[in-house]
Design a protein around this motif. Structure first.
Motif, mmCIF file in Angstrom:
data_model
loop_
_atom_site.group_PDB
_atom_site.id
_atom_site.type_symbol
_atom_site.label_atom_id
_atom_site.label_comp_id
_atom_site.label_asym_id
_atom_site.label_seq_id
_atom_site.Cartn_x
_atom_site.Cartn_y
_atom_site.Cartn_z
ATOM 1 N N LEU A 61 0.826 -1.207 0.000
ATOM 2 C CA LEU A 61 0.000 0.000 0.000
ATOM 3 C C LEU A 61 0.864 1.262 0.000
ATOM 4 O O LEU A 61 0.568 2.235 -0.704
ATOM 5 N N ILE A 62 1.946 1.247 0.779
ATOM 6 C CA ILE A 62 2.855 2.400 0.792
ATOM 7 C C ILE A 62 3.512 2.567 -0.579
ATOM 8 O O ILE A 62 3.622 3.680 -1.106
ATOM 9 N N ALA A 63 3.950 1.447 -1.169
ATOM 10 C CA ALA A 63 4.581 1.508 -2.492
ATOM 11 C C ALA A 63 3.616 2.057 -3.537
ATOM 12 O O ALA A 63 4.022 2.791 -4.446
ATOM 13 N N CYS A 64 2.340 1.724 -3.413
ATOM 14 C CA CYS A 64 1.330 2.233 -4.344
ATOM 15 C C CYS A 64 1.287 3.759 -4.308
ATOM 16 O O CYS A 64 1.238 4.419 -5.354
ATOM 17 N N VAL A 65 1.331 4.324 -3.109
ATOM 18 C CA VAL A 65 1.300 5.784 -2.964
ATOM 19 C C VAL A 65 2.592 6.408 -3.493
ATOM 20 O O VAL A 65 2.573 7.423 -4.201
ATOM 21 N N VAL A 66 3.729 5.780 -3.173
ATOM 22 C CA VAL A 66 5.024 6.347 -3.562
ATOM 23 C C VAL A 66 5.181 6.390 -5.081
ATOM 24 O O VAL A 66 5.638 7.390 -5.645
ATOM 25 N N VAL A 67 4.800 5.308 -5.771
ATOM 26 C CA VAL A 67 5.010 5.267 -7.219
ATOM 27 C C VAL A 67 4.144 6.306 -7.933
ATOM 28 O O VAL A 67 4.510 6.801 -9.012
#
Length: 408
Positions: free
Chosen positions: A90-96
């Motif tokens: 979920l964090i990676a989704c926001v970062v990308v």
């Protein structure tokens, strides 16, 4: 009438939790490659990056995994794996999704570092789930199948990523990657909700420390495998740097020929990754894989034609697939389950460091000694690492040492 129980690879395809894990891993791996292509496209055509800056982008995509792998593995052996995997995706989704907002290549570097620190959690922690989801006799086959997406995306993702970036733009590619992180988080939540607490719960303090010094024993046991992993990842990272120069300078061919070489390595690795599962009882599979890889490098170095380059690349890829599957199985079978994620995270770090060093040093070697000499040196490096290849006897001995520490 009694229905015969499925065996071998067919049994794994009937295993719903393992299918969910495989799908989550495949989606995640595919998305990572899409982001690599899109980031390089932004750097090349929007910011007109220099070759050094483009090399730096590849480096920032590999280097963070060397830090995140061991740390995420250590945490996964002590915390709920479902929470770690779902939160990381979920964090990676926001970062990308921040990538299209980058105003310069330096902003992109920063975003990619954060993205890789978070997304690098997936590989070691997902791999650590395998023994909890499949039967002991299917671990080798499960590892071979689980690594297939990584091999396949090597062959097809650059093409698909190029089509997405070329047709819809880099921003669309980053949105696709964000969607893959969301899908992976949902699949992991579904998988572990149905697999029971044993798959996702952390190891107890008793399991972590039942045998005094278990962690240090496990670490020492990984040293021979780490030597093999370092030599192999260095050599194949170097091959990624050498292959385009081989195609351009020695064969006078274009980018299409280089794409065929990349696909040959990926296809060889796919088949090689499944080979250990055909005879999981075979002795010294790592040694066999290394010998095959050396043979591929020697064919490429000794001849200078497109077809022998393709054949040598396929053979080298086949050997790398055998090594990866066998190495991961060795960890599952010789390290206590309470330390699986830690060990896999450490090995992921070794592989990424080796690949990064290979890409960097090979460029210097080619400039100083030429393509052919560099290939001979890589074959020599792989040969020098052969004495470290663990065999079946060592795996059984190590497994017996940790039998009392593995959770039931």
């Amino acid at each position: 009438m009694q229905v015969a129980e499925a065996t071998g690879y067919r049994a794994l395809l009937h295993n719903r939790p393992f299918r969910l894990l495989l799908l989550a891993y495949a989606i995640n791996t595919f998305g990572n490659w899409i982001t690599v292509v899109a980031a390089l496209a932004l750097a090349t055509f929007k910011w007109h990056a220099s070759p050094l800056e483009l090399g730096g982008m590849v480096s920032v995509f590999l280097a963070p995994a060397a830090v995140a792998g061991p740390l995420s593995g250590w945490l996964a052996d002590r915390l709920d794996r479902r929470c770690i995997l779902v939160a990381a995706n979920l964090i990676a989704c926001v970062v990308v999704l921040a990538m299209p907002l980058a105003a310069s290549i330096w902003h992109a570097y920063l975003i990619l570092v954060v993205l890789r620190l978070v997304s690098s959690v997936n590989q070691p922690v997902m791999s650590a789930l395998v023994p909890s989801l499949v039967r002991a006799e299917d671990i080798t086959r499960a590892n071979g199948i689980l690594l297939q997406p990584a091999h396949a995306t090597r062959a097809v993702s650059p093409l698909v990523g190029g089509l997405i970036v070329g047709g819809l733009g880099a921003s669309a590619a980053f949105m696709v990657d964000a969607a893959t992180f969301l899908c992976a988080a949902a699949l992991i939540g579904l998988l572990l909700a149905g697999a029971g607490e044993t798959a996702c719960s952390p190891a107890s303090q008793a399991e972590l420390h039942l045998v005094p010094g278990a962690s240090s024993i496990a670490l020492r046991g990984l040293i021979p495998l780490a030597m093999i992993a370092l030599a192999a990842s260095f050599s194949f990272g170097a091959l990624d740097s050498v292959a385009p120069l081989y195609v351009r300078d020695l064969l006078n061919l274009d980018v299409g020929a280089f794409g065929a070489v990349v696909s040959a390595i990926g296809l060889g690795a796919m088949i090689g990754g499944l080979a250990p599962g055909i005879r999981p009882e075979a002795d010294r599979p790592l040694l066999f894989g290394m010998l095959v890889a050396i043979g591929g490098f020697l064919i490429i170095a000794a001849t200078q034609s497109f077809w022998t380059l393709l054949i040598g690349s396929w053979i080298a890829g086949f050997g790398s697939g055998v090594v990866l599957t066998s190495g991961q199985t060795l960890i599952h079978c010789s390290i206590a389950r309470a330390h699986h994620a830690t060990a896999l995270g450490m090995m992921s770090a070794v592989v990424n460091v080796g690949a990064l060093a290979g890409i960097t040093i090979a460029s210097l070697l080619v400039s100083a000694a030429g393509v052919t000499v560099t290939l001979w040196l890589l074959a020599a490096l792989l040969t020098a690492s052969l004495p470290a290849a663990p065999g079946k006897s060592r795996r059984i001995q190590a497994s017996a040492s940790f039998e009392t520490t593995s959770p039931r």
